[in-house]
Write an enzyme that holds these catalytic residues in place. Sequence first.
Site, PDB file in Angstrom:
ATOM      1  N   GLY A  73     181.741  25.408 103.096  1.00  0.00           N
ATOM      2  CA  GLY A  73     181.249  25.735 104.435  1.00  0.00           C
ATOM      3  C   GLY A  73     181.794  24.784 105.471  1.00  0.00           C
ATOM      4  N   ILE A 114     166.377  30.720  95.375  1.00  0.00           N
ATOM      5  CA  ILE A 114     166.559  32.035  94.729  1.00  0.00           C
ATOM      6  C   ILE A 114     167.611  32.833  95.501  1.00  0.00           C
ATOM      7  CG2 ILE A 114     165.379  34.267  94.362  1.00  0.00           C
ATOM      8  CD1 ILE A 114     162.892  32.609  93.599  1.00  0.00           C
ATOM      9  N   MET A 154     166.290  31.117 104.163  1.00  0.00           N
ATOM     10  CA  MET A 154     167.185  30.009 104.541  1.00  0.00           C
ATOM     11  C   MET A 154     168.048  30.392 105.747  1.00  0.00           C
ATOM     12  SD  MET A 154     168.460  28.407 100.956  1.00  0.00           S
ATOM     13  CE  MET A 154     167.545  27.121 100.140  1.00  0.00           C
ATOM     14  N   ARG A 171     170.267  31.828  96.671  1.00  0.00           N
ATOM     15  CA  ARG A 171     171.642  31.380  96.399  1.00  0.00           C
ATOM     16  C   ARG A 171     172.062  31.604  94.964  1.00  0.00           C
ATOM     17  NH1 ARG A 171     171.904  25.582  99.041  1.00  0.00           N
ATOM     18  NH2 ARG A 171     172.390  24.987  96.903  1.00  0.00           N
ATOM     19  N   GLY A 189     180.912  21.788 106.573  1.00  0.00           N
ATOM     20  CA  GLY A 189     181.133  20.386 106.205  1.00  0.00           C
ATOM     21  C   GLY A 189     182.397  20.238 105.378  1.00  0.00           C
ATOM     22  N   GLU A 191     164.171  29.351 108.211  1.00  0.00           N
ATOM     23  CA  GLU A 191     163.766  27.940 108.027  1.00  0.00           C
ATOM     24  C   GLU A 191     164.023  27.089 109.269  1.00  0.00           C
ATOM     25  OE1 GLU A 191     166.092  26.398 104.753  1.00  0.00           O
ATOM     26  OE2 GLU A 191     167.984  26.634 105.839  1.00  0.00           O
ATOM     27  N   ILE A 202     175.833  31.068 102.402  1.00  0.00           N
ATOM     28  CA  ILE A 202     174.895  32.183 102.556  1.00  0.00           C
ATOM     29  C   ILE A 202     174.419  32.271 104.014  1.00  0.00           C
ATOM     30  CG2 ILE A 202     174.067  32.148 100.176  1.00  0.00           C
ATOM     31  CD1 ILE A 202     171.451  30.835 101.348  1.00  0.00           C
ATOM     32  N   ASP A 203     174.611  31.181 104.787  1.00  0.00           N
ATOM     33  CA  ASP A 203     174.065  31.145 106.151  1.00  0.00           C
ATOM     34  C   ASP A 203     174.871  31.997 107.141  1.00  0.00           C
ATOM     35  OD1 ASP A 203     172.385  29.253 105.035  1.00  0.00           O
ATOM     36  OD2 ASP A 203     173.518  27.557 105.830  1.00  0.00           O
TER      37      ASP A 203
HETATM   38  O1  F6P Z   1     173.751  26.035 103.700  1.00  0.00           O
HETATM   39  C1  F6P Z   1     173.189  26.768 102.661  1.00  0.00           C
HETATM   40  C2  F6P Z   1     171.757  26.345 102.442  1.00  0.00           C
HETATM   41  O2  F6P Z   1     171.243  27.114 101.381  1.00  0.00           O
HETATM   42  C3  F6P Z   1     170.865  26.399 103.669  1.00  0.00           C
HETATM   43  O3  F6P Z   1     170.471  27.703 103.974  1.00  0.00           O
HETATM   44  C4  F6P Z   1     169.759  25.461 103.247  1.00  0.00           C
HETATM   45  O4  F6P Z   1     169.083  24.898 104.350  1.00  0.00           O
HETATM   46  C5  F6P Z   1     170.488  24.411 102.506  1.00  0.00           C
HETATM   47  O5  F6P Z   1     171.704  24.984 102.053  1.00  0.00           O
HETATM   48  C6  F6P Z   1     169.747  23.850 101.333  1.00  0.00           C
HETATM   49  O6  F6P Z   1     170.505  22.829 100.810  1.00  0.00           O
HETATM   50  P1  F6P Z   1     170.229  22.129  99.428  1.00  0.00           P
HETATM   51  O7  F6P Z   1     170.638  23.072  98.351  1.00  0.00           O
HETATM   52  O8  F6P Z   1     171.094  20.923  99.483  1.00  0.00           O
HETATM   53  O9  F6P Z   1     168.786  21.810  99.363  1.00  0.00           O
END
Ligand code: F6P
Length: 366
Positions: free
Chosen positions: A119, A291, A186, A293, A121, A239, A143-144
């Site tokens: 993504g 879930i 998310m 992801r 980053g 979120e 997924i965002d």
């Molecule tokens: O960027 C994808 C994401 O699933 C976001 O929707 C969520 O805030 C974040 O990653 C959660 O990150 P981690 O898996 O590090 O808790």
Amino acid sequence: MSKKRVLVVTGGGDCPGLNAVIRAVVKRASQTQDWEIWGSYEAYHGIMHDPMEVVLLDGKAVAGIHVRGGTIIRTTSKGSPMAWAVQQKDGSWTTEDRTDFLLERMKSLGIEAVISIGGDGSQRISQALFEKGCQVIGVPKTIDNDLSATDFTFGFQTAVQIATEAMDRLVSTAESHHRAIILEVMGRSAGWIALHTAIAAGAEVCLIPEIPYDINRIVERIESRYKGGRGFANIIVAEGAKAKDGTIFAKKSTEIGYENVRLGGIAYQLSQQLKDAGCSADIRETVLGHIQRGGTPIAFDRILATQFGVKAFEMVLNGEFGKMVTYKNHSITSVSLKEAISEYNVVDTNSFLIQTARGIGISFGD
Ligand code: F6P
């Protein structure tokens, strides 16, 4: 004759479709005589580790993996090579730039090009490496769906499908008990998953970061569902949503090398806010979490991911480095990494998708 090597890395949060990209890169490369694909475990950690944790990705390694969630070469959201966590003698942690070390390691392995699947980053790291001379190509994942250079990232549609199925299940229990249910999804600073799910599943209220909410408007909408005495209401909250006079519900992570704030839990806060604002409905909360992801990607994401993988390898062949593969206006194309990381893709509040949601009575609490 030894073959030329491409290193594939997956970085950041996992996402359905990562394996389909890896498989496509390997399959396309196997149609040439002179290229082979290597994977580094947990993004660049594998290649920086002692001993190196890298793997030759051949046809056998990738057979059938397009249907599997996660990533066969693992991933990490911690420790960018530009801000590598180093423990001091007193036990405290600092960060240092290890990109030169990484570049040396890649040279010693004979890596000619890198395909970095990640993504925002991860693509910032790609750009930094590119500026240091590394021949890198980015593939967008999350997924965002918050990368502006591409209409869709793979994994997003799977997340929406999972959230929609969850909502469908919650609706039947809400209806049976005459409850208001809150489903938290998310998306970080973007409301894409929430908005798509709200339309697909049929919600009364959808709260997204792009439209700060007024709790009283939400109470009115919920109460309107209980006019005849009995009723139920479905609320989807992203979120990253926040009240008009509030802030995002997030906490700083204590995990070493994890730079993002941790979102999640607004469903409970919202539930309390509704009660405090006089909402008379019984409320229950569900936080869908990871879930969204996990597990197998839906066909759309497998196809998109496969196109991205083939395109990325063809960009290696054509020497198109410093670019990220994208999906724009139904075409697979590319943009410079610089452009890819310049802007987030958040929901346009004047878009027809928002108009559609409003058109079917979904309240954004504004
Ligand atoms: O960027 C994808 C994401 O699933 C976001 O929707 C969520 O805030 C974040 O990653 C959660 O990150 P981690 O898996 O590090 O808790």
